[in-house]
Design a protein around this motif. Sequence first.
Motif, PDB file in Angstrom:
ATOM      1  N   GLU A  99      39.573  32.816  32.702  1.00 58.43           N
ATOM      2  CA  GLU A  99      40.255  33.665  31.738  1.00 58.43           C
ATOM      3  C   GLU A  99      40.738  35.032  32.361  1.00 58.43           C
ATOM      4  OE1 GLU A  99      38.178  33.416  28.336  1.00 58.43           O
ATOM      5  OE2 GLU A  99      38.715  31.421  27.707  1.00 58.43           O
ATOM      6  N   LEU A 100      39.707  35.609  32.884  1.00 58.94           N
ATOM      7  CA  LEU A 100      39.958  36.711  33.522  1.00 58.94           C
ATOM      8  C   LEU A 100      41.087  36.961  34.702  1.00 58.94           C
ATOM      9  CD1 LEU A 100      39.050  40.052  33.527  1.00 58.94           C
ATOM     10  CD2 LEU A 100      37.414  39.242  35.342  1.00 58.94           C
ATOM     11  N   ALA A 101      40.699  36.103  35.667  1.00 61.70           N
ATOM     12  CA  ALA A 101      41.574  35.845  36.722  1.00 61.70           C
ATOM     13  C   ALA A 101      42.988  35.352  36.412  1.00 61.70           C
ATOM     14  CB  ALA A 101      40.888  34.645  37.628  1.00 61.70           C
ATOM     15  N   THR A 102      43.056  34.603  35.407  1.00 64.40           N
ATOM     16  CA  THR A 102      44.460  34.330  34.554  1.00 64.40           C
ATOM     17  C   THR A 102      45.323  35.313  34.111  1.00 64.40           C
ATOM     18  OG1 THR A 102      43.649  32.102  34.453  1.00 64.40           O
ATOM     19  CG2 THR A 102      45.705  32.578  33.281  1.00 64.40           C
ATOM     20  N   ALA A 103      44.304  36.088  33.416  1.00 63.59           N
ATOM     21  CA  ALA A 103      45.132  37.362  32.480  1.00 63.59           C
ATOM     22  C   ALA A 103      45.467  38.215  33.802  1.00 63.59           C
ATOM     23  CB  ALA A 103      44.047  38.139  31.702  1.00 63.59           C
ATOM     24  N   PHE A 104      44.684  38.515  34.761  1.00 59.86           N
ATOM     25  CA  PHE A 104      45.086  39.675  35.772  1.00 59.86           C
ATOM     26  C   PHE A 104      45.285  38.935  37.136  1.00 59.86           C
ATOM     27  CE2 PHE A 104      42.429  41.557  32.467  1.00 59.86           C
ATOM     28  CZ  PHE A 104      43.326  42.600  32.123  1.00 59.86           C
ATOM     29  N   ASN A 105      46.250  38.325  37.222  1.00 57.16           N
ATOM     30  CA  ASN A 105      46.549  37.180  38.370  1.00 57.16           C
ATOM     31  C   ASN A 105      47.075  37.779  39.456  1.00 57.16           C
ATOM     32  OD1 ASN A 105      46.646  35.236  39.980  1.00 57.16           O
ATOM     33  ND2 ASN A 105      47.776  33.692  38.471  1.00 57.16           N
ATOM     34  N   PHE A 106      46.503  38.930  39.993  1.00 60.32           N
ATOM     35  CA  PHE A 106      46.792  39.608  41.368  1.00 60.32           C
ATOM     36  C   PHE A 106      47.242  38.923  42.436  1.00 60.32           C
ATOM     37  CE2 PHE A 106      44.893  42.889  38.769  1.00 60.32           C
ATOM     38  CZ  PHE A 106      45.648  43.907  38.584  1.00 60.32           C
ATOM     39  N   GLU A 107      46.313  37.655  42.428  1.00 59.89           N
ATOM     40  CA  GLU A 107      46.427  36.639  43.684  1.00 59.89           C
ATOM     41  C   GLU A 107      47.859  36.093  43.740  1.00 59.89           C
ATOM     42  OE1 GLU A 107      46.329  32.646  45.179  1.00 59.89           O
ATOM     43  OE2 GLU A 107      45.797  33.266  42.944  1.00 59.89           O
ATOM     44  N   THR A 108      48.345  35.734  42.650  1.00 64.87           N
ATOM     45  CA  THR A 108      49.818  35.266  42.824  1.00 64.87           C
ATOM     46  C   THR A 108      50.943  36.315  42.446  1.00 64.87           C
ATOM     47  OG1 THR A 108      48.832  33.135  41.581  1.00 64.87           O
ATOM     48  CG2 THR A 108      51.044  33.513  41.480  1.00 64.87           C
ATOM     49  N   TYR A 109      50.616  37.189  41.421  1.00 64.92           N
ATOM     50  CA  TYR A 109      51.807  37.926  41.245  1.00 64.92           C
ATOM     51  C   TYR A 109      51.769  39.519  41.638  1.00 64.92           C
ATOM     52  CZ  TYR A 109      52.596  34.175  37.749  1.00 64.92           C
ATOM     53  OH  TYR A 109      53.024  33.078  37.301  1.00 64.92           O
ATOM     54  N   GLY A 110      50.592  39.826  42.554  1.00 63.15           N
ATOM     55  CA  GLY A 110      50.400  41.170  43.194  1.00 63.15           C
ATOM     56  C   GLY A 110      50.602  42.188  41.998  1.00 63.15           C
ATOM     57  N   SER A 111      51.568  43.020  42.611  1.00 57.32           N
ATOM     58  CA  SER A 111      51.800  44.318  41.670  1.00 57.32           C
ATOM     59  C   SER A 111      52.438  44.152  40.303  1.00 57.32           C
ATOM     60  CB  SER A 111      52.612  45.379  42.502  1.00 57.32           C
ATOM     61  OG  SER A 111      54.058  44.921  42.914  1.00 57.32           O
ATOM     62  N   THR A 112      53.043  42.857  40.143  1.00 59.43           N
ATOM     63  CA  THR A 112      53.666  42.694  38.867  1.00 59.43           C
ATOM     64  C   THR A 112      52.527  41.787  37.813  1.00 59.43           C
ATOM     65  OG1 THR A 112      54.500  40.635  39.422  1.00 59.43           O
ATOM     66  CG2 THR A 112      55.960  42.365  40.075  1.00 59.43           C
ATOM     67  N   ALA A 113      51.500  41.869  38.006  1.00 58.24           N
ATOM     68  CA  ALA A 113      50.559  40.817  37.505  1.00 58.24           C
ATOM     69  C   ALA A 113      50.419  41.467  36.071  1.00 58.24           C
ATOM     70  CB  ALA A 113      49.058  40.932  38.216  1.00 58.24           C
ATOM     71  N   THR A 114      50.263  43.011  36.107  1.00 58.52           N
ATOM     72  CA  THR A 114      50.095  43.459  34.445  1.00 58.52           C
ATOM     73  C   THR A 114      51.250  43.513  33.637  1.00 58.52           C
ATOM     74  OG1 THR A 114      50.092  45.575  35.378  1.00 58.52           O
ATOM     75  CG2 THR A 114      47.962  44.633  35.272  1.00 58.52           C
ATOM     76  N   SER A 115      52.312  42.938  34.212  1.00 61.09           N
ATOM     77  CA  SER A 115      53.704  43.080  33.395  1.00 61.09           C
ATOM     78  C   SER A 115      53.765  41.865  32.406  1.00 61.09           C
ATOM     79  CB  SER A 115      54.839  43.165  34.347  1.00 61.09           C
ATOM     80  OG  SER A 115      54.907  41.844  35.096  1.00 61.09           O
ATOM     81  N   PHE A 116      53.168  41.165  32.386  1.00 65.36           N
ATOM     82  CA  PHE A 116      53.126  39.843  31.570  1.00 65.36           C
ATOM     83  C   PHE A 116      52.200  40.031  30.156  1.00 65.36           C
ATOM     84  CE2 PHE A 116      53.332  38.110  35.904  1.00 65.36           C
ATOM     85  CZ  PHE A 116      54.455  37.511  35.720  1.00 65.36           C
ATOM     86  N   ASP A 117      52.561  39.249  28.950  1.00 59.94           N
ATOM     87  CA  ASP A 117      51.993  39.459  27.919  1.00 59.94           C
ATOM     88  C   ASP A 117      50.207  38.968  27.983  1.00 59.94           C
ATOM     89  OD1 ASP A 117      54.092  40.194  26.633  1.00 59.94           O
ATOM     90  OD2 ASP A 117      54.463  38.207  25.525  1.00 59.94           O
ATOM     91  N   ARG A 118      49.955  38.229  28.823  1.00 62.93           N
ATOM     92  CA  ARG A 118      48.584  37.725  29.025  1.00 62.93           C
ATOM     93  C   ARG A 118      47.932  39.147  29.582  1.00 62.93           C
ATOM     94  NH1 ARG A 118      51.241  34.459  32.754  1.00 62.93           N
ATOM     95  NH2 ARG A 118      51.418  35.240  35.016  1.00 62.93           N
ATOM     96  N   ALA A 119      48.451  39.965  30.234  1.00 55.68           N
ATOM     97  CA  ALA A 119      47.714  41.077  30.662  1.00 55.68           C
ATOM     98  C   ALA A 119      47.943  42.229  29.740  1.00 55.68           C
ATOM     99  CB  ALA A 119      47.957  41.445  32.098  1.00 55.68           C
ATOM    100  N   GLN A 120      48.711  42.101  28.730  1.00 56.43           N
ATOM    101  CA  GLN A 120      49.033  43.295  27.661  1.00 56.43           C
ATOM    102  C   GLN A 120      48.519  42.869  26.476  1.00 56.43           C
ATOM    103  OE1 GLN A 120      52.809  44.531  28.150  1.00 56.43           O
ATOM    104  NE2 GLN A 120      52.895  44.674  30.444  1.00 56.43           N
ATOM    105  N   GLN A 121      49.398  42.270  25.598  1.00 55.09           N
ATOM    106  CA  GLN A 121      49.239  42.049  24.316  1.00 55.09           C
ATOM    107  C   GLN A 121      47.927  40.988  23.872  1.00 55.09           C
ATOM    108  OE1 GLN A 121      50.267  43.721  21.554  1.00 55.09           O
ATOM    109  NE2 GLN A 121      48.689  42.830  20.345  1.00 55.09           N
ATOM    110  N   ASP A 122      47.768  40.093  24.880  1.00 54.79           N
ATOM    111  CA  ASP A 122      46.913  39.033  24.725  1.00 54.79           C
ATOM    112  C   ASP A 122      45.541  39.353  24.927  1.00 54.79           C
ATOM    113  OD1 ASP A 122      48.930  37.110  24.444  1.00 54.79           O
ATOM    114  OD2 ASP A 122      48.635  36.161  26.080  1.00 54.79           O
ATOM    115  N   VAL A 123      45.408  40.478  25.869  1.00 50.85           N
ATOM    116  CA  VAL A 123      44.120  41.308  26.297  1.00 50.85           C
ATOM    117  C   VAL A 123      43.740  41.984  24.941  1.00 50.85           C
ATOM    118  CG1 VAL A 123      43.055  42.642  27.554  1.00 50.85           C
ATOM    119  CG2 VAL A 123      44.054  41.013  28.651  1.00 50.85           C
TER     120      VAL A 123
END
Length: 257
Positions: A99-123
């Motif tokens: 769940e942590l690696a999915t929310a903060f998926n830097f491995e796939t999305y790099g610098s844009t990983a925190t732009s998704f809801d899963r790293a923002q409101q979901d957290v």
Amino acid sequence: MLDTALRYTMLTRDMDKTIERTSKDPIVDRETQYYQENIRSIKSIDDFMDNDRIYRYAMKAMGLEDMIYAKGLVRDVLEQGITDPTSYANRLQDKRYKELATAFNFETYGSTATSFDRAQQDVVDAYVLQTLELNEGQDNEGVRLALYFKRKAPELTNTYEILADQALYAVVRTAIGMPEAMVGGDVDAQAKYIESRLDLEILKDPEELDKFLTKFTNLYDVQNNISIAPTLSLFQNNGSGVNPDVLLKVNSLKFGG
């Protein structure tokens, strides 16, 4: 102190209001505002690890507050991500790391990983729920266990996930009446015993889940002197229940039961 069943019912009768009250707590509100204002500036794993308030907020939201110190493990989880089936997050039976690696998926999305809801409101939503459970546990551990189980049970796919999680394990042990002689024993024997008395599929039905938790909360009050200070160790590494060697075996070697 209200009994476990009554307090749990009061909280869950209108969960939206309960969650809203928790989110307005001054400390929760302050930390959430900081997270929301700064999470978009986190562009890498280094940024994430170096910002202590962001890191702690995220770890608590994922239920990993007791692992905040393990930055080496957390870094490995994030660097390996979730794409490779053999990555840490995918190999560990404990789903919190995935769940942590999915929310903060830097491995796939790099610098844009925190732009998704899963790293923002979901957290943020997860943080508020974690705080609610922690607060309730200060007065009555049974309420915390029930709230946690209600949140996690619909996601369960096999009994080994229960054995790997001491809080889930405590609820199931109580509700199905697992003999104390089995506790800490052979993992597969415990799994078979649970499977013979609990169909995980029914927990996906909200009504059946409520029935199960009603049984648990009533039995918890019978079996425990709730005037005694709650035992938070169920959610920590040194808690009672499955012994550490068994948990290590489940977390490291089981891939799905």
